[in-house]
Write a protein that holds these residues in place. Structure first.
Motif, PDB file in Angstrom:
ATOM      1  N   GLY A  46     -24.251  25.014  70.539  1.00 23.16           N
ATOM      2  CA  GLY A  46     -24.677  24.467  71.825  1.00 23.16           C
ATOM      3  C   GLY A  46     -26.182  24.259  71.900  1.00 23.16           C
ATOM      4  O   GLY A  46     -26.660  23.214  72.368  1.00 23.16           O
ATOM      5  N   VAL A  47     -26.946  25.232  71.426  1.00 27.06           N
ATOM      6  CA  VAL A  47     -28.409  25.102  71.439  1.00 27.06           C
ATOM      7  C   VAL A  47     -28.848  24.001  70.485  1.00 27.06           C
ATOM      8  O   VAL A  47     -29.775  23.244  70.779  1.00 27.06           O
TER       9      VAL A  47
ATOM     10  N   ALA B 268     -28.383  20.804  72.267  1.00 27.34           N
ATOM     11  CA  ALA B 268     -29.410  20.657  73.311  1.00 27.34           C
ATOM     12  C   ALA B 268     -30.775  20.348  72.709  1.00 27.34           C
ATOM     13  O   ALA B 268     -31.600  19.680  73.345  1.00 27.34           O
TER      14      ALA B 268
ATOM     15  N   THR C 210     -32.408  16.836  72.611  1.00 27.44           N
ATOM     16  CA  THR C 210     -33.121  16.279  73.764  1.00 27.44           C
ATOM     17  C   THR C 210     -34.616  16.558  73.701  1.00 27.44           C
ATOM     18  O   THR C 210     -35.391  15.887  74.362  1.00 27.44           O
TER      19      THR C 210
ATOM     20  N   ALA D   3     -34.706  24.127  75.461  1.00 25.41           N
ATOM     21  CA  ALA D   3     -33.886  24.051  74.242  1.00 25.41           C
ATOM     22  C   ALA D   3     -34.686  24.518  73.033  1.00 25.41           C
ATOM     23  O   ALA D   3     -34.144  25.172  72.135  1.00 25.41           O
TER      24      ALA D   3
END
Length: 132
Positions: A72-73, A76, A79, A84
């Motif tokens: 998930g990180v 992120a 972006t 993040a």
């Protein structure tokens, strides 16, 4: 900004995108490594007793949760958001710790993941997106 600093930032920016890809990949593999440890305790063999011994099922769940968080990180991080980047450094540090403790079960894989996490920490901490 000097040309050397600009080159360094370019390398760090490229490596940060690579770091995001590495985090997603490491997260996926840690997830499946955890599933293997939970599903079948005979997959991993430990030759010696050591101080940080936990049940393989416990280690499996640790790797499953860590894999999901790392993935998930990593997603992120694409972006470039500040949160993040900070999260990537923290998650990579936790991954280093978990894989250090996992060394007796799967030493070569643990060393590889630790090395990749160090690259991720360097890339993310060196990259300053507002300077590119």
């Amino acid at each position: 900004m000097s040309e050397t600093s600009s080159v360094k930032q370019g390398v760090a920016a490229g490596t940060s995108i690579g770091a995001a890809i590495i985090l997603v990949t490491v997260g996926i593999i840690q997830f499946f490594q955890g599933v293997a440890a939970v599903a079948e305790n005979e997959v991993f063999v430990v030759g010696i007793e050591y101080v940080y011994k936990l049940d393989l099922t416990t280690w499996g769940w640790i790797h499953i949760v860590l894999g999901i968080v790392v993935m998930g990180v990593g997603l992120a991080l694409f972006t470039g958001a500040g949160w993040a980047r900070v999260s990537a450094i923290v998650v990579a540090a936790v991954s280093i710790l978990a894989n250090f403790l996992w060394l007796p079960y799967y030493p070569w894989w643990s060393l590889l993941i630790i090395a990749l996490d160090v690259v991720v920490i360097w890339a993310v901490s060196t990259w300053k997106p507002d300077r590119v």
